[in-house]
Design a protein around this motif. Structure first.
Motif, short mmCIF file in Angstrom:
data_model
loop_
_atom_site.label_atom_id
_atom_site.label_comp_id
_atom_site.label_asym_id
_atom_site.label_seq_id
_atom_site.Cartn_x
_atom_site.Cartn_y
_atom_site.Cartn_z
N ARG A 1 1.15 -1.44 -0.59
CA ARG A 1 0.25 -0.05 0.27
C ARG A 1 1.26 1.28 0.04
O ARG A 1 0.40 1.84 -0.63
CB ARG A 1 -0.89 -0.28 1.71
N ALA A 2 1.63 1.45 1.01
CA ALA A 2 2.51 2.30 1.11
C ALA A 2 3.84 2.94 -0.23
O ALA A 2 3.51 3.93 -1.13
CB ALA A 2 3.70 2.45 1.79
N ASP A 3 3.88 1.98 -0.84
CA ASP A 3 4.55 1.96 -2.41
C ASP A 3 3.38 2.54 -3.50
O ASP A 3 3.36 3.42 -4.32
CB ASP A 3 4.88 0.89 -3.38
N ALA A 4 1.84 1.73 -3.47
CA ALA A 4 0.88 2.26 -4.16
C ALA A 4 0.32 4.31 -4.20
O ALA A 4 0.82 4.68 -4.62
CB ALA A 4 -0.30 1.41 -3.78
N ILE A 5 0.55 4.57 -2.91
CA ILE A 5 0.46 6.32 -2.53
C ILE A 5 1.77 6.34 -3.01
O ILE A 5 1.93 7.45 -3.15
CB ILE A 5 0.56 6.22 -1.18
N ALA A 6 2.91 5.96 -3.15
CA ALA A 6 3.87 6.55 -2.96
C ALA A 6 4.14 7.22 -4.89
O ALA A 6 4.72 8.20 -5.30
CB ALA A 6 5.04 6.20 -2.81
N TRP A 7 3.74 5.99 -5.82
CA TRP A 7 4.14 6.05 -6.92
C TRP A 7 2.25 7.17 -7.12
O TRP A 7 2.97 8.23 -8.05
CB TRP A 7 2.81 4.85 -7.85
N LEU A 8 1.49 7.13 -7.05
CA LEU A 8 0.59 8.59 -6.64
C LEU A 8 0.73 9.77 -6.33
O LEU A 8 0.98 10.14 -7.26
CB LEU A 8 -0.42 7.70 -6.34
N ALA A 9 1.82 9.99 -5.69
CA ALA A 9 2.29 10.92 -4.99
C ALA A 9 3.39 11.43 -6.36
O ALA A 9 3.32 12.85 -6.04
CB ALA A 9 2.22 10.76 -3.65
N SER A 10 3.40 10.66 -6.97
CA SER A 10 4.72 10.76 -7.86
C SER A 10 4.63 12.41 -8.91
O SER A 10 5.18 12.44 -10.03
CB SER A 10 5.36 10.55 -8.10
N VAL A 11 3.60 11.95 -9.03
CA VAL A 11 2.91 12.68 -10.38
C VAL A 11 3.17 14.05 -9.96
O VAL A 11 2.55 14.60 -9.99
CB VAL A 11 0.95 12.72 -10.71
#
Length: 119
Positions: free
Chosen positions: A109-119
């Motif tokens: 989950r933390a990786d998914a959120i980090a990926w979303l935040a990197s937009v």
């Protein structure tokens, strides 16, 4: 059950689905989804399917229609789900052609959120 909320000061919409999703549940939350997606400033979505069992007959069709109509501005979609849902992740990518779509294992989950935040 479907729960919709925003995180990160409205920059991310989180749609948590659990159990067997019915057409009436999708109808019931579609206004909330449209509101949340429209209000999200960065247009990212986390689909949390960690407790999803599946969709009842007709529910996918309604969800597909909703997605094609309301999610045109979404830039990234992270699907938090195990490998069982890989085909559905591909369907999400087909529906949201303008968005990057990526599946993350449920423990990431933390990786998914980090990926979303990197937009």
């Amino acid at each position: 059950m479907i729960e919709v909320q925003t995180e990160d000061n409205g920059r991310r919409v989180v749609v948590q689905m659990s159990g067997l999703i019915t057409e009436s549940e999708i109808d019931h939350c579609s206004d909330r989804l449209a509101e949340s997606v429209g209000a999200a400033s960065s247009q990212t979505v986390l689909l949390d399917w960690t407790e999803l069992e599946g969709w009842a007959k007709g529910a996918k069709t309604v969800g597909t229609w909703f997605g094609m109509r309301h999610w045109g501005g979404v830039r990234r979609v992270a699907v938090l789900a195990d490998a069982t849902w890989e085909d559905e992740t591909l369907r999400i990518a087909d529906i949201y052609k303008l968005a990057e779509v990526r599946r993350f294992p449920t423990a990431e989950r933390a990786d998914a959120i980090a990926w979303l935040a990197s937009v």
